[in-house]
Design an enzyme around this catalytic site. Sequence first.
Site, short mmCIF file in Angstrom:
data_model
loop_
_atom_site.label_atom_id
_atom_site.label_comp_id
_atom_site.label_asym_id
_atom_site.label_seq_id
_atom_site.Cartn_x
_atom_site.Cartn_y
_atom_site.Cartn_z
N ASP A 1 24.97 28.16 47.86
CA ASP A 1 23.94 28.23 48.91
C ASP A 1 24.31 27.30 50.07
OD1 ASP A 1 22.35 29.83 47.07
OD2 ASP A 1 22.22 27.96 45.95
N HIS B 1 17.92 27.38 42.99
CA HIS B 1 18.86 28.45 43.36
C HIS B 1 18.13 29.78 43.19
CE1 HIS B 1 22.34 30.93 43.88
NE2 HIS B 1 22.15 31.47 42.71
N1 LIG Z 1 24.34 29.60 40.66
C1 LIG Z 1 24.93 30.51 41.44
O1 LIG Z 1 25.11 30.27 42.64
C2 LIG Z 1 25.41 31.83 40.90
C3 LIG Z 1 26.17 32.68 41.70
C4 LIG Z 1 26.63 33.89 41.19
C5 LIG Z 1 26.30 34.25 39.89
N2 LIG Z 1 25.55 33.42 39.13
C6 LIG Z 1 25.22 33.74 37.74
O2 LIG Z 1 26.37 33.49 36.93
C7 LIG Z 1 26.27 34.24 35.73
C8 LIG Z 1 27.59 34.93 35.43
O3 LIG Z 1 27.88 35.89 36.41
P1 LIG Z 1 29.08 36.91 36.25
O4 LIG Z 1 29.09 37.74 37.47
O5 LIG Z 1 30.31 36.23 35.80
O6 LIG Z 1 28.50 37.80 35.03
P2 LIG Z 1 29.31 38.73 34.04
O7 LIG Z 1 28.28 39.54 33.34
O8 LIG Z 1 30.46 39.40 34.72
O9 LIG Z 1 29.95 37.69 33.01
C9 LIG Z 1 29.18 36.91 32.17
C10 LIG Z 1 29.98 36.72 30.90
O10 LIG Z 1 29.25 35.82 30.08
C11 LIG Z 1 29.36 36.25 28.75
N3 LIG Z 1 28.24 35.65 28.02
C12 LIG Z 1 26.94 36.03 28.01
N4 LIG Z 1 26.24 35.22 27.20
C13 LIG Z 1 27.10 34.31 26.73
C14 LIG Z 1 26.97 33.23 25.83
N5 LIG Z 1 25.81 32.95 25.24
N6 LIG Z 1 28.07 32.48 25.54
C15 LIG Z 1 29.26 32.79 26.10
N7 LIG Z 1 29.45 33.81 26.93
C16 LIG Z 1 28.37 34.56 27.25
C17 LIG Z 1 29.34 37.76 28.83
O11 LIG Z 1 29.96 38.36 27.69
C18 LIG Z 1 30.14 38.01 30.10
O12 LIG Z 1 31.53 38.20 29.83
C19 LIG Z 1 25.08 35.17 35.93
O13 LIG Z 1 23.94 34.58 35.31
C20 LIG Z 1 24.89 35.18 37.44
O14 LIG Z 1 23.58 35.52 37.81
C21 LIG Z 1 25.10 32.22 39.60
O1 LIG Z 2 21.55 36.35 43.51
C1 LIG Z 2 22.02 36.60 42.41
O2 LIG Z 2 21.36 37.16 41.51
C2 LIG Z 2 23.44 36.21 42.10
C3 LIG Z 2 23.76 34.81 42.47
O3 LIG Z 2 22.83 33.90 41.99
C4 LIG Z 2 24.02 34.63 43.94
O4 LIG Z 2 23.36 33.80 44.56
O5 LIG Z 2 24.93 35.30 44.47
#
Ligand SMILES: NC(=O)c1ccc[n+]([C@@H]2O[C@H](COP(=O)([O-])OP(=O)(O)OC[C@H]3O[C@@H](n4cnc5c(N)ncnc54)[C@H](O)[C@@H]3O)[C@@H](O)[C@H]2O)c1
Ligand SMILES: O=C(O)C[C@H](O)C(=O)O
Length: 327
Positions: A161, A189
């Site tokens: 962000d 977030h």
């Molecule tokens: N904070 C931020 O700014 C931000 C930004 C983007 C995404 N995210 C979040 O990050 C997370 C991951 O995103 P992504 O695009 O890589 O998702 P994704 O679905 O491509 O990958 C997530 C992986 O985590 C694994 N997983 C699920 N539960 C698990 C557990 N208990 N232990 C170990 N592995 C586990 C899944 O098998 C999968 O491979 C999501 O929650 C997404 O919303 C946060």
């Molecule tokens: O907004 C979402 O759900 C994904 C992630 O947290 C983001 O900010 O890109």
Amino acid sequence: MKTPVRVAVTGAAGQIGYALLFRIASGEMLGKDQPVILQMLELPLEKAQAALKGVMMELEDCAFPLLAGMVGTDDARVAFKDADIALLVGARPRGPGMERKDLLLENAKIFTEQGKALNDVASRNVKVLVVGNPANTNAYIAMKSAPSLPAKNFTAMLRLDHNRALSQLAAKAGVQVADIDKLIVWGNHSPTMYPDYRFATAGGASLKDKINDADWNANDFIPKVGKRGAAIIEARGLSSAASAANAAIDHVRDWVLGSNGKWVTMGVPSDGTYGIPEGVIYGVPVTTQNGEYTRITDLAIDDFSRERMDKTLAELEEERAGVAHLL
Ligand SMILES: NC(=O)c1ccc[n+]([C@@H]2O[C@H](COP(=O)([O-])OP(=O)(O)OC[C@H]3O[C@@H](n4cnc5c(N)ncnc54)[C@H](O)[C@@H]3O)[C@@H](O)[C@H]2O)c1
Ligand SMILES: O=C(O)C[C@H](O)C(=O)O
């Protein structure tokens, strides 16, 4: 040669994992002279474990000079053993028909267990960054589940962000991102976050004075940064991954190696400053040095800001109340 640092990454075979691991192994997070051991966790499912195996084969094929070892596992206690840094990326995504509350509860189980595992086996100084959503509340749950570890070492990612806000601000003001300092993203977030450019400078000059456009701030800048995650999902059909991995690297790099006096935003457990109740994981401005973050305090909070900071706090308090019975 330095002693290798153990970096645990959960959700290692996911989108963010794929954009993150190779950069960590190449030294972009901890420095080009710092060997790392990657300890990767995935779900105990055949498909997830096979994908993790593939990622590890590719890591091997890069022959990274700094990659001193690798572990791939479905057991959190193996992944977190002696970990110096833990990037908690894996989380349960929202599925069809799932309410926000269901997502919170599903993830609460994951982060309770992972918090306990960190508590039992990680380095006593482990630095934890929670990326998986809802990131602030997941970090809070992990922190509460790990009473033997320093609470200050549990952080949530608001750096994406912060970076999004930097680029919007640079474009509006016609300045370089690199020249901007003193930007803040307060709170959760989520779309309630409050990107605050009142103190921001470029080359020492106030950006608020330069831009001088309250309507742009309230009706363009703040909502655009807050809703950027949704805009990426709309455009890509998938949530942000490369930019999220990049922000995770920025967050940990600055925490470990220092921000050189620059303000960066980290979601950290509140110490009560700015009227944010103690313990709530809330995005605040910090500087970092020698592996520690220091809050920027005594900033004036005007009515416009107070209202936004309270709104994002109310959402965090609601999330906290929703999982209180599990902690
Ligand atoms: N904070 C931020 O700014 C931000 C930004 C983007 C995404 N995210 C979040 O990050 C997370 C991951 O995103 P992504 O695009 O890589 O998702 P994704 O679905 O491509 O990958 C997530 C992986 O985590 C694994 N997983 C699920 N539960 C698990 C557990 N208990 N232990 C170990 N592995 C586990 C899944 O098998 C999968 O491979 C999501 O929650 C997404 O919303 C946060
Ligand atoms: O907004 C979402 O759900 C994904 C992630 O947290 C983001 O900010 O890109």
